[in-house]
Design a protein around this motif. Structure first.
Motif: not given
Length: 871
Positions: A163-180
């Motif tokens: 996923i895009g880095s800006e979206v990940a930063a917005q929702v607090g996601l990092a590499v290895g995290d699970r996403l619903a």
């Protein structure tokens, strides 16, 4: 002999007299009257703001789709599209191996929602990482493919996504995290294995709404086993080589598949939304048009206010060209300030408008996730230029008038009104000519929407030009009534409005235009709403509707198990069942065609047809025999109607389907085709269905049945289960959302007109200060003087409201019978009631009275002695 010019000065004096002193005079005048200058700036700022906001919202929504499409398309030149059931994985292997097409990449696409972002839509794109290098730079790889560790993770880990880095930063996601995620209302889970972080801005914005994964994970998440949506190709650049290669590859395609140029999708999207964007743009320009009336009124009053100064300058040697330039430069500077303020306000307003525009596009056309207003320099430049041009054009006539009057005449206060009265015949003839021009443009053959808007604008302008002569007539009619009701003040007010025609007529015209548009749009929207409600009553005859969760409010894109329909038909209380399958078929001549495959016509004998061979039942018998029926928008867009044939590409090759009828439909402006279920199954290997309709026994309560059915099907795939009433309410809610931005633009146009009336009243008060002082000195009380001003204001509002009735009715009929038919292909039954016209009259009078409060209150501070000394 010394040569003397028209002004009586020698050439030497002419050379010494420059424009700079005149501009200093103009600057001093503007600074001494900040309220007058501020009203002009405000009018142009509001007009520019509306134009910029709508343009930014439209462009932001379309740009978001284009950026996403470009990121998905990459460097592909063409794409292979399958039939209704898509492509099989074996088709890709055959094309790559047997067809020796090495530059080929399979793609699976679907829309998913991210609950952590409030259900925002994202495009899930499944690719083959081993075949992607020639097509897309997923990680800034510059055509070198993905790094080996990441490649291994994508291929070996189910549900691995990027996923895009800006979206990940917005929702607090990092590499290895699970996403619903949600797919068609069904919850799924994915794992982030990398972040997409391109260096350039456009790519970064494109990836904001894109989720990448490999083919297998995408098929699993989307529930499409062994299915592909398309195959991207890179073909030779030379036209001859490309044509040869296309012919060679055609032999390896499955039945019903075709090769399409990669850029065709964007062209299709642009054509889908073209009418919608054009209608919004035309409506937004209305605010600027009303603002032009305001500028015209303000500049003209400024000229009248300074006629003694201008006459003195002319006597001292200033040429007509210098006076004209001075006034035009002054208006241009104020217009430039207003345009700059309008740009800033337009950006703020655009943030609200983009949500309304995006919601309408998502409801009616395609899903797009706009995460902010895209500041397009071209949109800003266009809006600023429109504001500046409007200011200069509106100021041109008063500036020309200031130069055409001899100095001696200009020193007389009555000259302006004498000129206004003298111009009445010309204005009246001009109004009639504009009306004839508008009718001529509307009568031209063809379906051009822009000519329709030009004709409509000419007719509105014709009503505006007729305002002065109609105002005089209405004031004569009002005089006995107001005199009887209000005595002396009532006799003075109509005469004062008629005597100050050069100012009041422009204010009345501005308010009349804004209110007439309010009438026209309200009648059109009300008529459309009533037509849709009647159409829903005729066509939605089933009691319960079951469909998969849809990404857009008006299109069912998912499918259901055909066995479910058979099971539901056997439930107690169910007396009948029908199915609908929405599918996009290809026509060699028309491109993609939206088709509804019907097991039976849910509307039955009540289906309304524009044209048909016999009644509705006879048309259905023809559909069962192999014909099709097309919607009115489809017939208007393509030119195909009753008696023609529609060619579609079946799996056995192209086939002509005779058209047995043209039915009314308000669900899509692109149009829809009806086809009987057995006919479709015979031509295409596709047994899927999209939605199910159930007919219940009379004693069964539909709402209770829906509640029970939801409980029974809760364990299966998510479904939308709605009663007849619930579906109608949902359709009307979509309709109301679609016109929400129209109502907002109407309100802004009224605000601009209100400012125009306030400007005119302030100008009128300033010019008549000596008259008001005389009235006060001869015994008129403050209350009587304030009542006189408010009565004049009320007459201005009532005149504008009454004139808006014929203008608004004309506009409504043009919107219904010309603009809507040319833009969307819909026939709307007019619904015209007195309530809209009475409300418009009350709006005009209320706006005028509200604008007149401040000038009336100012009269309490009128310095009687000082104004009596002024000449």
């Amino acid at each position: 002999m010394t040569q003397v010019h028209e002004t009586g000065r020698t050439p030497g004096v002419a050379r010494r007299f420059a424009l700079a002193p005149l501009l200093r005079v103009a600057r001093g005048h503007a600074l001494r009257r900040p309220l007058q200058s501020g009203l002009m700036i405000l009018g142009i700022a509001l007009g520019v703001a509306v134009v910029v906001a709508v343009d930014l919202a439209n462009r932001s929504a379309l740009a978001a789709f284009e950026l996403s499409t470009e990121a998905i398309t990459g460097r592909a030149t063409h794409r292979v599209l399958g039939g209704p059931a898509g492509l099989d994985a074996a088709d890709y292997r055959r094309l790559r191996l047997d067809g020796r097409q090495r530059d080929a990449a399979p793609v699976v696409e679907g829309l998913v929602r991210m609950p952590v972002l409030g259900g925002a839509s994202f495009t899930l794109m499944g690719v083959d990482p081993l075949a992607e290098a020639p097509f897309r730079d997923l990680m800034g790889s510059q055509g070198q493919g993905l790094p080996e560790p990441l490649l291994a993770e994508m291929l070996l880990q189910p549900g691995a996504i990027l996923i895009g880095s800006e979206v990940a930063a917005q929702v607090g996601l990092a590499v290895g995290d699970r996403l619903a995620l949600e797919v068609g209302g069904r919850p799924v889970e994915a794992r982030v294995v990398a972040l997409l972080a391109p260096s350039d801005g456009p790519s970064r914005r494109a990836l904001e709404t894109l989720i990448l994964t490999d083919i297998a994970s995408a098929q699993e998440l989307l529930g499409r086993r062994d299915q592909l949506d398309r195959i991207d190709l890179r073909l030779p650049e030379a036209p001859a080589d490309r044509a040869l290669r296309l012919a060679e590859l055609q032999a390896f395609l499955p039945p019903g598949a075709e090769i399409q140029a990669a850029g065709d999708q964007q062209a299709t999207v642009a054509s889908m939304t073209e009418a919608f964007r054009l209608n919004l743009t035309a409506l937004s320009l209305l605010a600027l048009l009303v603002g032009m009336f305001l500028i015209f009124n303000t500049v003209r009053f400024s000229v009248v206010q300074r006629r003694a100064t201008l006459a003195t300058l002319r006597s001292l040697g200033a040429t007509r060209a210098e006076i004209f330039a001075m006034i035009l430069v002054e208006a241009g500077l104020l217009g430039a300030i207003g345009s700059l303020l309008g740009l800033g306000f337009g950006i703020l307003l655009g943030r609200g408008a983009v949500s309304l525009v995006t919601q309408t596009i998502n409801d009616l056309y395609f899903v797009v996730n706009v995460r902010g207003v895209r500041l397009d320099p071209l949109s800003l430049a266009r809006g600023g230029l429109a504001g500046l041009t409007a200011a200069l054009v509106a100021a041109g006539l008063p500036a020309l008038e200031a130069t055409s009057v001899p100095p001696v005449t200009a020193l007389r206060r009555s000259s302006a009104e004498a000129g206004a009265r003298a111009a009445l015949p010309r204005l009246t003839l001009g109004g009639l000519a504009c009306g004839l021009l508008g009718l001529g443009l509307l009568a031209l053959p063809g379906q051009r929407v822009d000519l329709g808007f030009l004709g409509m604008a000419a007719i509105i302008f014709a009503f505006a030009l007729l305002v002065p002569v109609l105002t005089l007539g209405l004031m004569r009619l009002a005089l006995p009534v107001t005199g009887r009701l209000f005595g002396l003040v009532g006799r003075m007010a109509p005469r004062d409005v008629g005597r100050a025609l050069s100012r009041t007529a422009v204010a009345i015209a501005a308010l009349m235009v804004a209110v007439c548009v309010s009438i026209g749009v309200s009648v059109m929207v009300g008529s459309f709403r009533q037509t849709v409600q009647l159409w829903l009553g005729d066509t939605l005859r089933a009691d319960v509707y079951i469909s998969p969760p849809a990404e857009t409010a008006t299109r069912v894109s998912g499918t259901q198990d055909p066995a479910l329909a058979r099971r539901l038909a056997e439930l107690p209380g169910v007396t009948g069942m029908s199915t609908v399958h929405r599918v996009s078929l290809r026509s060699p001549e028309l491109g993609p065609v939206d088709v509804a495959v019907l097991l039976s016509d849910i509307a039955g004998a009540s289906r309304p047809y524009l044209e048909a061979e016999g009644d509705a039942e006879a048309v259905w018998r023809r559909l069962e025999a192999g014909a099709v029926a097309v919607s009115e928008p489809f017939a208007r867009r393509t030119g195909l109607g009753l008696g023609d044939s529609l060619r579609l590409g079946t799996e056995a090759g192209p086939r002509d389907f005779p058209i047995a009828g043209v039915f009314y439909d308000y669900g899509s402006e692109r149009g829809l085709v009806f086809m009987a279920d057995p006919v479709y199954r015979a031509g295409w290997s596709d047994d899927r269905i999209s939605s199910i309709a159930l007919f219940l026994a009379p004693e069964v309560d539909a709402d209770a049945f829906v509640v029970d059915l939801r409980r029974q099907l809760a364990a299966g795939p998510p479904l939308n289960i709605r009663s007849n009433r619930g579906l109608r309410e949902e359709v009307i809610a979509v309709f109301d959302r679609a016109f929400a931005i129209t109502s907002a633009l109407q309100l802004l146009a009224i605000v601009v007109a209100f400012v125009g009336v306030l400007s005119a009243l302030m100008a009128l008060q300033l010019e008549r200060a000596r008259d008001y002082g005389t009235l006060r000195a001869t015994g008129m009380t403050e209350g009587q003087l304030g009542g006189l001003v408010l009565l004049e204001t009320g007459l201005i509002g009532a005149t504008a409201g009454l004139m808006s009735w014929p203008a608004g009715l004309s506009l409504a009929l043009l919107l219904i019978y010309v603009i809507n038919r040319r833009s969307f292909g819909w026939t709307i039954q007019p619904a015209i009631g007195p309530g809209i016209f009475l409300a418009a009259l009350a709006l005009a009078i209320g706006a005028a009275l509200l604008a007149g409060l401040y000038p009336a209150l100012r009269l309490r501070r009128l310095p009687i002695a000082r104004v009596l000394r002024e000449e």
